[in-house]
Design a protein around this motif. Structure first.
Motif, PDB file in Angstrom:
ATOM      1  N   THR A 286       0.923  -1.170  -0.034  1.00  0.00           N
ATOM      2  CA  THR A 286      -0.177   0.122  -0.231  1.00  0.00           C
ATOM      3  C   THR A 286       0.946   1.475  -0.206  1.00  0.00           C
ATOM      4  N   ILE A 287       2.186   1.276   0.464  1.00  0.00           N
ATOM      5  CA  ILE A 287       3.213   2.224   0.403  1.00  0.00           C
ATOM      6  C   ILE A 287       3.332   2.612  -1.324  1.00  0.00           C
ATOM      7  N   GLN A 288       3.085   3.765  -1.815  1.00  0.00           N
ATOM      8  CA  GLN A 288       3.910   4.006  -2.966  1.00  0.00           C
ATOM      9  C   GLN A 288       4.808   5.118  -2.726  1.00  0.00           C
ATOM     10  N   LEU A 289       6.086   4.752  -3.181  1.00  0.00           N
ATOM     11  CA  LEU A 289       7.102   5.885  -3.068  1.00  0.00           C
ATOM     12  C   LEU A 289       7.415   6.609  -4.187  1.00  0.00           C
ATOM     13  N   THR A 290       7.602   7.789  -4.149  1.00  0.00           N
ATOM     14  CA  THR A 290       7.803   8.576  -5.502  1.00  0.00           C
ATOM     15  C   THR A 290       9.263   8.183  -5.964  1.00  0.00           C
ATOM     16  N   ASP A 291       9.734   8.839  -6.977  1.00  0.00           N
ATOM     17  CA  ASP A 291      11.086   8.503  -7.853  1.00  0.00           C
ATOM     18  C   ASP A 291      11.935   8.885  -6.735  1.00  0.00           C
ATOM     19  N   HIS A 292      11.880  10.111  -6.108  1.00  0.00           N
ATOM     20  CA  HIS A 292      13.221  10.487  -5.188  1.00  0.00           C
ATOM     21  C   HIS A 292      13.206   9.543  -4.037  1.00  0.00           C
ATOM     22  N   GLN A 293      12.013   8.991  -3.327  1.00  0.00           N
ATOM     23  CA  GLN A 293      12.092   8.202  -2.317  1.00  0.00           C
ATOM     24  C   GLN A 293      12.662   6.660  -2.696  1.00  0.00           C
ATOM     25  N   GLU A 322       7.812   6.655   5.227  1.00  0.00           N
ATOM     26  CA  GLU A 322       7.534   5.585   4.446  1.00  0.00           C
ATOM     27  C   GLU A 322       8.609   4.828   4.078  1.00  0.00           C
ATOM     28  N   ILE A 323       9.890   5.449   3.846  1.00  0.00           N
ATOM     29  CA  ILE A 323      11.164   4.765   3.460  1.00  0.00           C
ATOM     30  C   ILE A 323      11.608   3.868   4.778  1.00  0.00           C
ATOM     31  N   ILE A 325       9.179   2.460   6.813  1.00  0.00           N
ATOM     32  CA  ILE A 325       8.403   1.296   6.640  1.00  0.00           C
ATOM     33  C   ILE A 325       8.607   0.307   5.862  1.00  0.00           C
ATOM     34  N   LYS A 326       9.211   0.553   4.713  1.00  0.00           N
ATOM     35  CA  LYS A 326       9.893  -0.262   3.598  1.00  0.00           C
ATOM     36  C   LYS A 326      11.070  -1.062   4.000  1.00  0.00           C
ATOM     37  N   LEU A 327      11.904  -0.228   4.673  1.00  0.00           N
ATOM     38  CA  LEU A 327      13.170  -0.848   5.117  1.00  0.00           C
ATOM     39  C   LEU A 327      12.799  -1.897   6.277  1.00  0.00           C
ATOM     40  N   ILE A 328      12.045  -1.408   7.437  1.00  0.00           N
ATOM     41  CA  ILE A 328      11.380  -2.345   8.472  1.00  0.00           C
ATOM     42  C   ILE A 328      10.620  -3.664   7.781  1.00  0.00           C
TER      43      ILE A 328
END
Length: 830
Positions: A286-293, A322-323, A325-328
């Motif tokens: 559900t997390i959508q990262l931007t290109d920079h993220q 958000e970053i 959460i992705k890493l976790i």
């Protein structure tokens, strides 16, 4: 487990005494003892303590007779080897005792305390002794009860100062005292209701319904409530807590007992958690990262593979969470534990909602606002070695004390807002920095550390530029939102032109009104709580001061009191000046309480709330204020630095800093760095998610270089200037600081003591010792203070220097004349 041949244990006691203590392990316990267990030991002639076993050995001490361990409290260790290694490192690095670390690390519920019990002396001939009325009351009470606590005796005798009376009776051999351990932690138990098997079939249940409907309607309501609450007939457990059932049915225990007597229900007592159960996690996708993220995330993973720690340097609202959460997610897929540290409890309210949306019940929260029993439960859930087991925590979110939890497979530590001074504990000992301790903890577990900030500490950024830490930058806000427009108001000019309205510039009031008319919200920052910073007599300039500390008293209007923010001393507001009897007592300066009141005069229709230490003392106060502001029940939020720390609000279009000069003029080498951080952080609350925000900074000196750097978001410029000054004057990050605070009640004696200690240190470290000097507040709680600062080259043998300084201080305090002097050692002071 150890074999019976290992007879001695080195234990850590929760006392401010150096080292460990040797105890004999009785033969009966020799096969049960293990490092990390809690044991009961006697220390001194009477006191009994909970100790932690540090090591086991067979070396018999020859210089003294060892006491025996009295009992073992745990079937298995509650503290692991890595934790004990962390404790020892912290004791060494921060120049404190292992007992202080143990006290800070263990929840109070795991530390049994010794309580004095009063009993009658078995050889006392009561008929032959003369007793006064109070003594008779105590003896009579002990005739009815076998023992009393000190509190019991105080109530019976009707006096608060009871120890002299007890001691007199002990001396006369009328009373004896004994120490008894009190177990603080008790599992929470609830009574559950279970429907008897006889009524499990639908036919039997219908018969029961008919019978109760005729002559026991209240009992029928209880049964109906049970069916509804238990989801009767559906898969899973159908048990219901009795308290919940009675509340739902509006019934009494007697009415329930009647059903129990008929055999309809049976009850069962069970241990239940004090922690709230959470919803199941949603998928990470559900997390959508931007290109920079995405670029930052990939760079972060790459650098973490090469370095122990990486700084994620992202502007406010750039999407660092958000970053994280992705890493976790990646680490918990590997079965690792994750520690997420935040500087303030206030921040946990928002972050925990976001984490639990993705990770559900795998997230635990640990901080000082939880009660002792809840913290013990969290400790036990982290202690579980199988992290896939139901009820265990893989992710811990918490303030600095969370790093002491018993992690067994830690893979990642995130230190968010790593620059924040709240990570440093000031008092009591140990005076540790959780950010730095987290780096060592990660090294012990061979884990990785991510430090996150929009305004990194100079020391952290210095380590990045020198190549020790990795560096990942996020220069754009999430969704392409612009950084706020920062405008300056010269309040000296505003006052000259008579455009100031109370403490607000005319322009600021206009902007607040416009934001409110658009149904938008505003945050006003003033880094002082209270109503007025001081009261001053307009005739003789008398200012009320604390009787215990060298500070003026702060006026708190809501309580109508003058209070000391150091010791808590308070007095009513005087009606006239005690020096000249004038009634012209004026308010000087302003705090958040006055800001709140003045705003209500200009905007009577607006809902205004205040977030500072005074309004957030209760456990859920932070959460309630933040939730009300998020849901737009509050229009204007006034706060101290609590409002600067990573909070995310959708509808804030205006932020105002009411007095930038207080921060900039503070006499400390870090004041410019902290001012930049605070102003940048509070500015970052404006214009998040949907539009560019506006920030107003009121200052008497708007051309100040730090204010200009805040306006231009020029962290690099601030860093370069500050680093040049720090290098020139030998301050961190180029030098390490150790501050010794010498304290005593006698002013003149303190001067002599601090001077002697300083002279000894100056011989050992010529040109590296400053002081002794009085700090800004030179007396706190009736003790005068002098400071000695030692500057040590960063590349020198720091451990050896600390041992040398400890030896000097130890020899100084060993002198008979200085036995009553306190010397507090603060390593890396903030």
């Amino acid at each position: 487990m150890m074999s019976a041949t290992l007879k001695y244990a080195e234990v850590i006691l929760p006392l401010p005494v150096p080292g460990t203590f040797t105890y004999l392990v009785p033969d009966a316990l020799a096969s049960e003892v293990a490092v990390g267990q809690r044991v009961i030991v006697q220390f001194g002639s009477k006191r009994i303590y909970t100790a932690i076993i540090r090591s086991l050995h067979t070396l018999n001490p020859t210089t003294y007779e060892t006491k025996s361990i009295l009992s073992i409290l745990d079937p298995f260790p509650i503290v692991n080897e890595l934790q004990l290694t962390l404790w020892e490192w912290m004791a060494s690095y921060y120049m404190t005792c292992l007992g202080d670390i143990m006290n800070a690390a263990l929840p109070s519920g795991l530390k049994l305390h010794s309580e004095t019990r009063i009993i009658l002396h078995p050889e006392c001939p009561l008929q032959d002794v003369q007793l006064n009325e109070k003594e008779k009351l105590i003896v009579q009470a002990l005739g009815n009860r076998t023992e009393l606590t000190v509190g019991d005796v105080s109530k019976i005798a009707g006096q608060a100062r009871i120890l002299p009376l007890i001691n007199a009776l002990i001396d006369r051999k009328i009373l004896l005292v004994r120490e008894e351990l009190v177990q603080q932690y008790q599992p929470r138990k609830e009574t559950f209701v279970i429907l008897s098997e006889e009524y499990a079939s639908e036919d039997k249940l219908n018969q029961l319904f008919d019978e109760l409907n005729k002559r026991a309607y209240k009992q029928l309501e209880i049964l109906i409530s049970y069916i509804r609450l238990s989801s009767f007939g559906k898969p899973g457990t159908n048990d219901v807590q009795r308290s919940e059932l009675l509340k739902s049915a509006g019934a009494s225990t007697a009415q329930f007992a009647a059903l129990q007597k008929k055999g309809v229900f049976r009850i069962e007592e069970r241990i239940v958690s004090r922690l709230h159960e959470e919803e199941s996690p949603q998928p990470d996708s559900t997390i959508q990262l931007t290109d920079h993220q995405v670029q930052a995330f990939e760079s972060l993973k790459q650098q973490l593979a090469e370095k122990e720690a990486v700084l994620l340097f992202g502007v406010t609202s750039s999407g660092k969470t958000e970053i994280y959460i992705k890493l976790i997610q990646e680490y918990i897929r590997e079965g690792k534990q994750v520690l997420y540290l935040l500087p303030e409890i206030a921040l946990t309210a928002q972050i925990i909602q976001r984490l639990k949306r993705f990770f559900g019940s795998a997230v635990g929260v640990y901080h000082s606002r939880y009660n002792d029993f809840e913290r013990v439960e969290i400790w036990n859930k982290v202690l579980v070695k199988d992290h896939n087991q139901s009820g265990s925590f893989q992710i811990i979110l918490g303030a600095r004390s969370a790093l002491f939890l018993p992690f067994t497979n830690l893979g990642l530590i995130i230190v968010d807002e790593e620059h924040d001074t709240s990570f440093k504990q000031q008092d009591p000992s140990p005076r540790y920095n959780a950010r730095d301790a987290a780096l060592y903890l990660a090294r012990l577990h061979q884990a990785k550390t991510v430090l996150g900030s929009a305004t990194p500490a100079l020391e952290t950024y210095f380590l990045c530029t020198s190549g020790k830490f990795g560096l990942v930058t996020l220069t754009e806000r999430y969704g392409g939102i612009q950084l706020p427009d920062i405008q300056l108001i010269n309040i000296r000019e505003e006052n000259r032109m008579k455009k100031m309205k109370s403490i607000f510039a005319e322009r600021l009031l206009q902007l607040i009104g416009e934001a409110l008319s658009r149904k938008e919200q505003a945050i006003l920052f003033q880094n002082r709580r209270g109503f007025s910073l001081r009261i001053e007599c307009d005739i003789c300039n008398w200012t009320p001061s604390c009787k215990n500390c060298d500070v003026s008293l702060i006026y708190h209007k809501q309580a109508n009191q003058l209070r000391c923010h150091y010791c808590g001393y308070s007095v009513p507001v005087p009606e006239k000046c005690p020096e000249c009897s004038s009634t012209r007592l004026l308010m000087r300066g302003f705090g958040t309480e006055k800001v709140e009141e003045e705003l209500s005069r200009f905007f009577p229709e607006a809902v205004i709330a205040r977030m500072d230490l005074d309004t957030t003392r209760t456990r859920n106060a932070y959460h309630q204020i933040i939730q009300d502001f998020e849901t737009r029940k509050i229009d204007i939020l006034v706060g101290t630095q609590m409002v600067t720390k990573g909070l995310d609000f959708d509808n804030v279009s205006l932020v105002a800093i009411l007095n930038a000069d207080n921060m900039l003029n503070f006499p400390d080498f870090r004041s410019f760095e902290r001012s930049f951080q605070l102003m940048s952080q509070v500015s970052g609350r404006a214009g998040r998610k949907n539009k560019r925000g506006l920030v107003i900074i009121q200052s008497n000196n708007p051309s100040h270089p730090i204010i200009r750097q805040v306006v231009e978001n020029d962290y690099a410029g601030m860093y370069q200037l500050q680093v040049m000054e720090r290098k020139r004057f030998r301050y961190p990050p180029f030098y390490r600081l150790i501050v010794l605070r010498v304290r005593h009640r006698d002013f003149h004696f303190l001067n002599n003591a601090a001077g002697d200690l300083s002279n000894i240190l100056k011989k050992t470290y010529p040109g590296q010792v400053l002081g002794p000097e009085y700090p800004m507040v030179a007396r706190i709680k009736n003790k005068y203070i002098k400071q000695i600062m030692i500057k040590l080259d960063r590349d020198s043998a720091i451990s050896a220097h600390k041992r040398k300084i400890s030896a000097v201080v130890g020899e100084f305090l060993a002198r008979q004349v200085y036995k009553q002097v306190d010397v507090v050692i603060d390593v890396d002071p903030l």
